[in-house]
Write a protein that holds these residues in place. Structure first.
Motif, PDB file in Angstrom:
ATOM      1  N   GLY A 129       0.876 -11.302   7.419  1.00  0.00           N
ATOM      2  CA  GLY A 129       0.758 -12.347   6.539  1.00  0.00           C
ATOM      3  C   GLY A 129       1.543 -13.609   6.940  1.00  0.00           C
ATOM      4  N   GLY A 173       2.431 -15.843   4.230  1.00  0.00           N
ATOM      5  CA  GLY A 173       2.838 -16.475   3.127  1.00  0.00           C
ATOM      6  C   GLY A 173       4.399 -17.148   3.092  1.00  0.00           C
ATOM      7  N   GLY A 174       4.835 -17.340   1.887  1.00  0.00           N
ATOM      8  CA  GLY A 174       6.161 -17.638   1.605  1.00  0.00           C
ATOM      9  C   GLY A 174       7.343 -16.498   2.224  1.00  0.00           C
ATOM     10  N   ALA A 175       6.930 -15.339   1.903  1.00  0.00           N
ATOM     11  CA  ALA A 175       7.870 -14.235   2.209  1.00  0.00           C
ATOM     12  C   ALA A 175       7.684 -14.065   3.892  1.00  0.00           C
ATOM     13  CB  ALA A 175       7.513 -12.903   1.758  1.00  0.00           C
ATOM     14  N   ASN A 231      -2.953 -13.018  10.032  1.00  0.00           N
ATOM     15  CA  ASN A 231      -3.096 -13.110   8.925  1.00  0.00           C
ATOM     16  C   ASN A 231      -4.587 -13.252   8.419  1.00  0.00           C
ATOM     17  OD1 ASN A 231      -1.765 -13.804   6.341  1.00  0.00           O
ATOM     18  ND2 ASN A 231      -2.802 -15.912   6.290  1.00  0.00           N
ATOM     19  N   ARG A 232      -5.064 -12.767   7.371  1.00  0.00           N
ATOM     20  CA  ARG A 232      -6.373 -12.850   6.953  1.00  0.00           C
ATOM     21  C   ARG A 232      -6.862 -14.231   7.068  1.00  0.00           C
ATOM     22  NH1 ARG A 232      -7.574 -11.882   0.672  1.00  0.00           N
ATOM     23  NH2 ARG A 232      -6.257 -13.648   0.675  1.00  0.00           N
ATOM     24  N   THR A 233      -6.280 -15.133   6.561  1.00  0.00           N
ATOM     25  CA  THR A 233      -6.717 -16.769   6.811  1.00  0.00           C
ATOM     26  C   THR A 233      -5.735 -16.978   8.178  1.00  0.00           C
ATOM     27  OG1 THR A 233      -6.530 -16.746   4.519  1.00  0.00           O
ATOM     28  CG2 THR A 233      -6.716 -18.853   5.698  1.00  0.00           C
ATOM     29  N   ARG A 265      -3.668 -20.386   8.512  1.00  0.00           N
ATOM     30  CA  ARG A 265      -2.509 -20.501   7.638  1.00  0.00           C
ATOM     31  C   ARG A 265      -1.350 -19.900   8.870  1.00  0.00           C
ATOM     32  NH1 ARG A 265      -0.972 -17.541   1.926  1.00  0.00           N
ATOM     33  NH2 ARG A 265       0.569 -18.861   1.419  1.00  0.00           N
ATOM     34  N   SER A 304       0.879  -8.888   0.239  1.00  0.00           N
ATOM     35  CA  SER A 304       0.929  -8.024  -1.061  1.00  0.00           C
ATOM     36  C   SER A 304       0.121  -6.918  -0.955  1.00  0.00           C
ATOM     37  CB  SER A 304       0.379  -9.064  -2.310  1.00  0.00           C
ATOM     38  OG  SER A 304      -0.733  -9.679  -1.765  1.00  0.00           O
ATOM     39  N   PRO A 329      -5.204  -4.059  -3.212  1.00  0.00           N
ATOM     40  CA  PRO A 329      -5.974  -3.256  -2.120  1.00  0.00           C
ATOM     41  C   PRO A 329      -4.802  -2.613  -1.231  1.00  0.00           C
ATOM     42  CG  PRO A 329      -6.790  -5.532  -2.434  1.00  0.00           C
ATOM     43  CD  PRO A 329      -5.587  -5.585  -3.072  1.00  0.00           C
TER      44      PRO A 329
HETATM   45  P1  ATR Z   1       4.353 -14.312  -0.715  1.00  0.00           P
HETATM   46  O1  ATR Z   1       5.359 -15.629  -1.159  1.00  0.00           O
HETATM   47  O2  ATR Z   1       4.832 -13.118  -1.258  1.00  0.00           O
HETATM   48  O3  ATR Z   1       4.241 -14.267   0.717  1.00  0.00           O
HETATM   49  P2  ATR Z   1       1.949 -15.721  -0.793  1.00  0.00           P
HETATM   50  O4  ATR Z   1       2.309 -17.111  -0.032  1.00  0.00           O
HETATM   51  O5  ATR Z   1       0.903 -15.831  -1.744  1.00  0.00           O
HETATM   52  O6  ATR Z   1       2.814 -14.836  -1.333  1.00  0.00           O
HETATM   53  O7  ATR Z   1       1.223 -14.689   0.563  1.00  0.00           O
HETATM   54  C1  ATR Z   1       0.277 -13.606   0.440  1.00  0.00           C
HETATM   55  C2  ATR Z   1       0.256 -13.355   1.575  1.00  0.00           C
HETATM   56  O8  ATR Z   1      -0.697 -11.986   1.464  1.00  0.00           O
HETATM   57  C3  ATR Z   1      -0.992 -14.024   2.643  1.00  0.00           C
HETATM   58  O9  ATR Z   1      -0.456 -13.826   3.982  1.00  0.00           O
HETATM   59  C4  ATR Z   1      -1.999 -13.457   2.250  1.00  0.00           C
HETATM   60  O10 ATR Z   1      -2.961 -13.576   3.208  1.00  0.00           O
HETATM   61  P3  ATR Z   1      -4.010 -14.960   3.101  1.00  0.00           P
HETATM   62  O11 ATR Z   1      -3.048 -16.335   3.518  1.00  0.00           O
HETATM   63  O12 ATR Z   1      -5.203 -14.808   3.924  1.00  0.00           O
HETATM   64  O13 ATR Z   1      -4.360 -15.227   1.565  1.00  0.00           O
HETATM   65  C5  ATR Z   1      -1.893 -12.111   2.204  1.00  0.00           C
HETATM   66  N1  ATR Z   1      -2.750 -11.358   1.489  1.00  0.00           N
HETATM   67  C6  ATR Z   1      -3.089 -11.320  -0.097  1.00  0.00           C
HETATM   68  N2  ATR Z   1      -4.135 -10.486  -0.497  1.00  0.00           N
HETATM   69  C7  ATR Z   1      -4.732 -10.078   0.634  1.00  0.00           C
HETATM   70  C8  ATR Z   1      -5.963  -9.398   0.845  1.00  0.00           C
HETATM   71  N3  ATR Z   1      -6.662  -8.907   0.056  1.00  0.00           N
HETATM   72  N4  ATR Z   1      -6.082  -8.981   2.341  1.00  0.00           N
HETATM   73  C9  ATR Z   1      -5.368  -9.619   3.300  1.00  0.00           C
HETATM   74  N5  ATR Z   1      -4.534 -10.219   3.127  1.00  0.00           N
HETATM   75  C10 ATR Z   1      -4.011 -10.774   1.823  1.00  0.00           C
END
Ligand code: ATR
Length: 288
Positions: free
Chosen positions: A141, A143-145, A165-167, A170, A206, A213
């Motif tokens: 991941g 994201g913010g966390a 990370n999926r994306t 990022r 998440s 999922p």
């Molecule tokens: P948070 O503040 O809780 O970290 P966020 O900034 O929305 O929330 O980040 C969510 C993380 O979960 C991201 O790394 C996101 O990947 P993307 O950057 O590709 O969106 C990851 N995530 C959420 N749903 C996902 C999924 N179905 N498959 C893979 N990664 C997922």
């Protein structure tokens, strides 16, 4: 005879704090802080404060003007709080978000981010003797966390942190921004080879949360000595943690991160660094 009052009342000098967010009804913070206030017999209150994003700034200033000691800030206002603060802690600035605002006596707003602190303290409590310098970490991941955890692991002198990370962009962006040679972007999904020498595996996505999922990851390459942890705490034992435990890895669930991240705010506002205990864990998880 003095009337016996079966509940704790507030006085004219009660200290006030709360959690701002939209929505905020899901937040466990009022229950958590309420438990500590009762446990330590503190004359204070901690309230849920549902504030729509467009009212965030005005509400924050009003709380200061009402004499609050401070507030926690939750989604989606963690980033919005940054420019409102007169002073930011180094970690809040690096993470790019604020989750703890303290109203100083002179009226200034002091912003901090305690999520990474909570992450580290949870592991220290649940895996005593953990050595963050002992080997590479893999962080799922970006994201913010993830940002909070990356900053914390860098500060704990982790020798290498691999981000998947999926994306991918990022992960690349955060690596570029933090500009630390110990950060490396790896492929999503993670290959067994990328796990072969890892000491710590962290899920910050998440995935695996109730209603989300499942996190699909092949742990075959991971040494059984590696600690596996998840920031998801609903369910407490995620599929990732169950899978890791099944193959003999030590695991730590994510509830403690939530509990420990609350300590610095409680300490500043109410004067006591509170304890995270099994009783607290049970209380926070039990229905309201
Ligand atoms: P948070 O503040 O809780 O970290 P966020 O900034 O929305 O929330 O980040 C969510 C993380 O979960 C991201 O790394 C996101 O990947 P993307 O950057 O590709 O969106 C990851 N995530 C959420 N749903 C996902 C999924 N179905 N498959 C893979 N990664 C997922």
């Amino acid at each position: 005879m003095t009337a016996r009052i079966p509940y704790r009342t507030l006085s004219g000098t009660s200290r006030l704090a709360g959690v701002m967010g939209w929505p905020v009804s899901h937040s466990k913070s009022p229950r958590l802080h309420g438990y500590w206030l009762a446990k330590y017999g503190i004359d204070g209150s901690y309230m849920p404060l549902p504030v729509e994003p467009e009212n965030f700034q005005a509400a924050l200033m009003s709380l200061r003007n009402l004499g609050f000691s401070g507030v926690n800030v939750t989604i989606p206002q963690k980033e919005m709080a940054m420019p409102e603060c007169d002073e930011l802690s180094d970690r809040a600035r690096r993470i790019g978000a604020v989750n703890t605002v303290t109203f100083a006596k002179d009226g200034r707003l002091l912003g901090d981010n305690t999520d990474g602190f909570g992450f580290i303290e949870n592991l220290r409590q649940e895996a005593p003797g953990i050595d963050f310098t002992s080997g590479p970490a893999v962080v799922l991941g970006a994201g913010g966390a993830s940002r909070a955890i990356l900053v914390a692991l860098l500060d704990e002198e982790s020798p290498e942190i691999r981000i998947a990370n999926r994306t991918r962009k990022r992960a690349e962006d955060v690596t570029r921004e933090f500009n630390d040679p110990r950060l490396k972007v790896i492929d999503w999904p993670v290959s067994p080879e990328a796990l072969s020498d890892v000491a710590l595996l962290v899920n910050t996505t998440s995935l695996g949360m109730v209603g989300q999922p499942k996190l699909d990851i092949d742990l075959d390459g991971l040494p059984t000595s590696a600690l596996v942890t998840d920031i998801v705490y609903a369910p407490l034992v995620t599929d990732l943690l169950a899978q890791a435990r099944e193959r003999g890895n030590p695991i730590v669930d994510g509830l403690g991160m939530l509990l420990h991240q609350a300590r610095p705010g409680f300490h500043r506002w109410f004067g006591i660094d509170p304890e995270v205990t099994q009783e607290l864990r049970d209380f926070v998880l039990s229905p309201d």
